[in-house]
Scaffold this motif. Structure first.
Motif, PDB file in Angstrom:
ATOM      1  N   SER A 136       0.818  -1.215   0.000  1.00 21.21           N
ATOM      2  CA  SER A 136       0.000   0.000   0.000  1.00 21.21           C
ATOM      3  C   SER A 136       0.852   1.264   0.000  1.00 21.21           C
ATOM      4  O   SER A 136       0.333   2.360  -0.225  1.00 21.21           O
ATOM      5  CB  SER A 136      -0.932   0.013   1.214  1.00 21.21           C
TER       6      SER A 136
ATOM      7  N   PRO B 119       3.490   3.875  -1.567  1.00 21.20           N
ATOM      8  CA  PRO B 119       3.863   4.249  -2.943  1.00 21.20           C
ATOM      9  C   PRO B 119       5.275   3.839  -3.331  1.00 21.20           C
ATOM     10  O   PRO B 119       5.548   3.554  -4.495  1.00 21.20           O
ATOM     11  CB  PRO B 119       3.704   5.772  -2.953  1.00 21.20           C
TER      12      PRO B 119
ATOM     13  N   ASP C 272      -9.894   3.896   0.111  1.00 27.05           N
ATOM     14  CA  ASP C 272      -8.457   4.100  -0.118  1.00 27.05           C
ATOM     15  C   ASP C 272      -7.629   2.893   0.298  1.00 27.05           C
ATOM     16  O   ASP C 272      -6.586   2.607  -0.305  1.00 27.05           O
ATOM     17  CB  ASP C 272      -7.972   5.348   0.629  1.00 27.05           C
TER      18      ASP C 272
ATOM     19  N   TYR D 192      -7.921   0.607  -2.687  1.00 30.87           N
ATOM     20  CA  TYR D 192      -7.265   1.193  -3.849  1.00 30.87           C
ATOM     21  C   TYR D 192      -5.751   1.103  -3.742  1.00 30.87           C
ATOM     22  O   TYR D 192      -5.064   0.775  -4.721  1.00 30.87           O
ATOM     23  CB  TYR D 192      -7.698   2.659  -3.991  1.00 30.87           C
ATOM     24  N   ALA D 193      -5.213   1.349  -2.550  1.00 29.67           N
ATOM     25  CA  ALA D 193      -3.761   1.433  -2.379  1.00 29.67           C
ATOM     26  C   ALA D 193      -3.066   0.130  -2.748  1.00 29.67           C
ATOM     27  O   ALA D 193      -1.970   0.141  -3.307  1.00 29.67           O
ATOM     28  CB  ALA D 193      -3.424   1.822  -0.941  1.00 29.67           C
TER      29      ALA D 193
ATOM     30  N   MET E 283      -5.219  -1.615  -6.680  1.00 31.02           N
ATOM     31  CA  MET E 283      -4.978  -0.849  -7.901  1.00 31.02           C
ATOM     32  C   MET E 283      -3.574  -0.258  -7.935  1.00 31.02           C
ATOM     33  O   MET E 283      -2.735  -0.655  -8.738  1.00 31.02           O
ATOM     34  CB  MET E 283      -6.020   0.265  -8.044  1.00 31.02           C
ATOM     35  N   ARG E 284      -3.311   0.680  -7.035  1.00 23.86           N
ATOM     36  CA  ARG E 284      -2.036   1.408  -7.120  1.00 23.86           C
ATOM     37  C   ARG E 284      -0.835   0.484  -6.965  1.00 23.86           C
ATOM     38  O   ARG E 284       0.133   0.580  -7.731  1.00 23.86           O
ATOM     39  CB  ARG E 284      -1.989   2.522  -6.071  1.00 23.86           C
TER      40      ARG E 284
ATOM     41  N   ILE F 290      -0.482  -1.636 -10.170  1.00 25.22           N
ATOM     42  CA  ILE F 290      -0.115  -0.819 -11.329  1.00 25.22           C
ATOM     43  C   ILE F 290       1.317  -0.325 -11.233  1.00 25.22           C
ATOM     44  O   ILE F 290       2.099  -0.438 -12.196  1.00 25.22           O
ATOM     45  CB  ILE F 290      -1.097   0.360 -11.480  1.00 25.22           C
ATOM     46  N   LEU F 291       1.705   0.200 -10.085  1.00 25.22           N
ATOM     47  CA  LEU F 291       3.059   0.723  -9.942  1.00 25.22           C
ATOM     48  C   LEU F 291       4.118  -0.365 -10.080  1.00 25.22           C
ATOM     49  O   LEU F 291       5.167  -0.151 -10.701  1.00 25.22           O
ATOM     50  CB  LEU F 291       3.219   1.440  -8.600  1.00 25.22           C
TER      51      LEU F 291
ATOM     52  N   THR G 247     -12.020  -2.081  -7.362  1.00 21.26           N
ATOM     53  CA  THR G 247     -10.574  -1.969  -7.527  1.00 21.26           C
ATOM     54  C   THR G 247     -10.006  -3.140  -8.333  1.00 21.26           C
ATOM     55  O   THR G 247      -9.067  -2.961  -9.117  1.00 21.26           O
ATOM     56  CB  THR G 247      -9.866  -1.867  -6.168  1.00 21.26           C
TER      57      THR G 247
END
Length: 259
Positions: free
Chosen positions: A79, A81, A123, A126-127, A130-131, A134-135, A173
């Motif tokens: 989660s 970044p 969130d 999503y963290a 998805m994020r 994707i990252l 998500t």
């Protein structure tokens, strides 16, 4: 065509805290193909949800090495970044440049009626779903340095096949990953990378067998008379990671035993 002849392949597999999980089964299947494995896990999530034992990742690490491959692991919170870059740095330092990424990690810890949704809850899904996916996929593709043989395999959940009441944060998500898979596949094909998603359907990683009534209900609806096992998903994912699957990309494969 053997696109990887002459070099050892390395796979990154996320979400492998539990020995009965799909992630661990994928690691074993790849090890049988003599693919070196770097797996990640996040015990806080699985301990809260499944009561997962602390020693399971270490046991998986040991068992994979006994299969004759190189294997390393990392506990990491997807989660955050910065986790994608951190994972790729560690893989490259410890094993080398990976050519396979299996995005198995997911966040799903409750049933949530629509009228209980809020920004903070959304969130948290999503963290990771998805994020995080994707990252890590983008970082993998950005660093991929071979001309062929790249594989990104995402795990999805059949959310496009029908309603899943009480699961809006999860299905929304995960549904985004279906769309992401198709478009990323088109963008990275010229770099020698395929991108696909696997929907394994209801898979007994412990949560089904823990509820005998649920298990019997699901078996009654199953065309093959049984529930999906982690090894079922792992075999398909291992195939998609192989040279034999070099012409398959941008696909959402619903491997649900007809369920």
């Amino acid at each position: 065509m053997h696109v990887n002849q002459g070099r050892r392949r390395i796979a990154v597999v996320t979400g492998t805290s539990r020995s009965r999980g799909i992630g661990a089964s994928v690691c074993r299947a790849l090890a049988e193909m003599k693919v070196d494995v770097f797996f990640t896990y996040w015990q806080a999530h699985d301990q809260a949800l499944y009561g997962q034992e602390e020693e399971e990742p270490c046991e998986l690490l040991s068992s994979l090495r006994k299969q004759g491959i190189q294997c390393e692991c990392l506990e990491v919170d997807l989660s955050l970044p910065q986790s994608a870059g951190h994972i790729m740095d560690e893989v490259e330092t410890r094993l080398g440049t990976p050519s396979i990424l299996v995005n198995n990690a997911a966040h799903d810890d409750r049933t949530v009626p629509f009228n209980q949704l809020n920004a903070e809850l959304l969130d948290t899904y999503y963290a990771v779903n998805m994020r995080g996916t994707i990252l890590l996929s983008v970082e993998f593709a950005r660093r991929f340095s071979f001309t062929t043989g790249g594989r990104i395999i995402n795990l999805t959940s059949g959310q496009s096949l029908g309603a899943m009441p009480g699961k809006i944060p999860y299905i929304t998500t995960k549904g985004a990953i279906d769309a992401f898979t198709a478009t990323l596949a088109a963008e990275v094909a010229s770099r020698g990378i395929t991108v696909n998603a696997v929907d394994p359907g209801a898979t007994d990683t412990g949560w089904i067998s823990a509820d005998p009534e649920l298990k019997q209900t699901m078996i009654a609806q199953a065309p093959f008379g049984r529930i999906g096992q982690p090894e079922d998903a792992a075999r398909l994912i291992a195939f998609l990671a192989s040279d034999a699957a070099e012409w398959i990309t941008g696909q959402i494969i619903h491997s649900r035993g007809g369920f």
